[in-house]
Design a protein around this motif. Structure first.
Motif, PDB file in Angstrom:
ATOM      1  N   PHE A 156      77.998  88.495 -21.328  1.00 18.10           N
ATOM      2  CA  PHE A 156      79.296  87.981 -20.909  1.00 18.10           C
ATOM      3  C   PHE A 156      79.162  87.023 -19.730  1.00 18.10           C
ATOM      4  O   PHE A 156      79.845  85.993 -19.670  1.00 18.10           O
ATOM      5  CB  PHE A 156      80.249  89.116 -20.530  1.00 18.10           C
ATOM      6  N   LEU A 157      78.283  87.338 -18.777  1.00 19.28           N
ATOM      7  CA  LEU A 157      78.120  86.451 -17.626  1.00 19.28           C
ATOM      8  C   LEU A 157      77.611  85.077 -18.052  1.00 19.28           C
ATOM      9  O   LEU A 157      77.989  84.059 -17.469  1.00 19.28           O
ATOM     10  CB  LEU A 157      77.172  87.085 -16.605  1.00 19.28           C
ATOM     11  N   ASP A 158      76.759  85.049 -19.076  1.00 17.43           N
ATOM     12  CA  ASP A 158      76.302  83.757 -19.602  1.00 17.43           C
ATOM     13  C   ASP A 158      77.485  82.964 -20.172  1.00 17.43           C
ATOM     14  O   ASP A 158      77.608  81.753 -19.957  1.00 17.43           O
ATOM     15  CB  ASP A 158      75.244  83.971 -20.685  1.00 17.43           C
ATOM     16  N   LYS A 159      78.366  83.651 -20.903  1.00 16.12           N
ATOM     17  CA  LYS A 159      79.546  82.992 -21.466  1.00 16.12           C
ATOM     18  C   LYS A 159      80.496  82.546 -20.354  1.00 16.12           C
ATOM     19  O   LYS A 159      81.102  81.473 -20.432  1.00 16.12           O
ATOM     20  CB  LYS A 159      80.271  83.941 -22.419  1.00 16.12           C
ATOM     21  N   LEU A 160      80.620  83.375 -19.333  1.00 24.38           N
ATOM     22  CA  LEU A 160      81.486  83.038 -18.203  1.00 24.38           C
ATOM     23  C   LEU A 160      81.015  81.759 -17.522  1.00 24.38           C
ATOM     24  O   LEU A 160      81.810  80.849 -17.248  1.00 24.38           O
ATOM     25  CB  LEU A 160      81.496  84.197 -17.205  1.00 24.38           C
ATOM     26  N   ASP A 161      79.715  81.683 -17.254  1.00 24.13           N
ATOM     27  CA  ASP A 161      79.157  80.492 -16.611  1.00 24.13           C
ATOM     28  C   ASP A 161      79.397  79.244 -17.459  1.00 24.13           C
ATOM     29  O   ASP A 161      79.771  78.189 -16.942  1.00 24.13           O
ATOM     30  CB  ASP A 161      77.655  80.675 -16.381  1.00 24.13           C
ATOM     31  N   ALA A 162      79.179  79.384 -18.772  1.00 24.49           N
ATOM     32  CA  ALA A 162      79.348  78.239 -19.666  1.00 24.49           C
ATOM     33  C   ALA A 162      80.805  77.787 -19.705  1.00 24.49           C
ATOM     34  O   ALA A 162      81.101  76.579 -19.678  1.00 24.49           O
ATOM     35  CB  ALA A 162      78.863  78.598 -21.069  1.00 24.49           C
ATOM     36  N   ALA A 163      81.725  78.743 -19.751  1.00 24.09           N
ATOM     37  CA  ALA A 163      83.146  78.403 -19.846  1.00 24.09           C
ATOM     38  C   ALA A 163      83.656  77.728 -18.577  1.00 24.09           C
ATOM     39  O   ALA A 163      84.406  76.746 -18.638  1.00 24.09           O
ATOM     40  CB  ALA A 163      83.961  79.660 -20.136  1.00 24.09           C
ATOM     41  N   LEU A 164      83.247  78.238 -17.420  1.00 29.94           N
ATOM     42  CA  LEU A 164      83.775  77.709 -16.162  1.00 29.94           C
ATOM     43  C   LEU A 164      83.037  76.467 -15.687  1.00 29.94           C
ATOM     44  O   LEU A 164      83.552  75.726 -14.845  1.00 29.94           O
ATOM     45  CB  LEU A 164      83.718  78.789 -15.081  1.00 29.94           C
ATOM     46  N   SER A 165      81.836  76.244 -16.210  1.00 28.46           N
ATOM     47  CA  SER A 165      81.062  75.070 -15.802  1.00 28.46           C
ATOM     48  C   SER A 165      81.298  73.872 -16.709  1.00 28.46           C
ATOM     49  O   SER A 165      80.839  72.768 -16.409  1.00 28.46           O
ATOM     50  CB  SER A 165      79.563  75.403 -15.786  1.00 28.46           C
ATOM     51  N   ALA A 166      81.984  74.091 -17.817  1.00 33.24           N
ATOM     52  CA  ALA A 166      82.205  73.008 -18.790  1.00 33.24           C
ATOM     53  C   ALA A 166      83.098  71.921 -18.199  1.00 33.24           C
ATOM     54  O   ALA A 166      83.988  72.199 -17.403  1.00 33.24           O
ATOM     55  CB  ALA A 166      82.835  73.594 -20.046  1.00 33.24           C
TER      56      ALA A 166
END
Length: 229
Positions: A219-229
């Motif tokens: 989930f943290l990987d997905k969180l980083d990807a979503a907020l860094s996009a």
């Protein structure tokens, strides 16, 4: 003369309960219920070692920095956020006085507490989870590391996301993140961050899904990807 063997070994007058003991045991019970350790004795030793270190640390003055230590953040969450020993859910709102007293016990200055309450624009009844979210955020300059710290404490791990630009090759341990409190905290903090629009918010909430908990690392990987996009 009556035989002393017939006299009770203890009497109500003989039993002296330290005034802090009930609160200490209640907080400990909440911690064990929340973390569900496989080795309770080992977890107990680690828990009380942390508490002893926290209580022996120098008390901060009321003008101290608003950045709280991990032990202080964990202590606040354990005090107000863990399920009740009876199995009931923790309360949503806490009296201002109760938060002030709990923070004072672990060395958080009164001005720090007042600043966080002012930032949240709250009165005498405080939404403790949002208060806690702002307490975590006070130690970081951006949302992503704040959310990583939130996730680490909610899941009972000790991972810390570095500030942007700081190299860190460590991987968070496999653990489960409870989604309900994280959703509330994320939504609250995202609304206060001008850089997080509704699309990013919706993506993170979708990644959390409707499950009771999610695997932390992925989930943290997905969180980083979503907020860094």
């Amino acid at each position: 003369m009556a035989s002393s063997a017939r006299e009770p070994i203890y009497s109500a007058e003989q039993i002296k309960i330290p005034p802090q003991l009930p609160e200490i045991l209640k907080d400990f019970a909440k911690h064990i219920i929340r973390t569900q350790p496989t080795d309770i004795l080992k977890e107990s030793a680690e828990y009380f070692t942390k508490q002893a270190a926290l209580n022996s640390s120098p008390r901060k003055s009321s003008s101290a920095s608003t950045k709280l230590s991990e032990l202080q953040l964990e202590s606040i969450y354990n005090r107000f956020g863990s399920p009740q020993p009876s199995g009931g859910s923790p309360p949503t709102l806490i009296n201002r006085k109760d938060i002030q007293e709990a923070c004072e016990e672990i060395g958080i200055g009164s001005q720090v507490v007042a600043d966080i309450i002012t930032l949240g624009a709250w009165g005498d009844r405080i939404p403790w989870l949002k208060f806690w979210a702002l307490s975590v955020a006070a130690g970081y300059t951006s949302l992503i590391p704040t959310l990583h710290k939130v996730a680490s404490i909610l899941s009972g791990t000790s991972i810390t996301k570095p500030e942007p630009g700081v190299a860190d090759d460590s991987k968070p341990p496999l653990s489960r993140l409870p989604t309900a409190p994280f959703k509330e905290i994320f939504t609250f903090l995202a609304e206060r961050d001008d850089g997080i629009g509704p699309d990013k918010t919706a993506k993170v909430l979708a990644d959390l899904g409707e499950e009771k908990d999610v695997e932390l690392s992925s989930f943290l990987d997905k969180l980083d990807a979503a907020l860094s996009a």
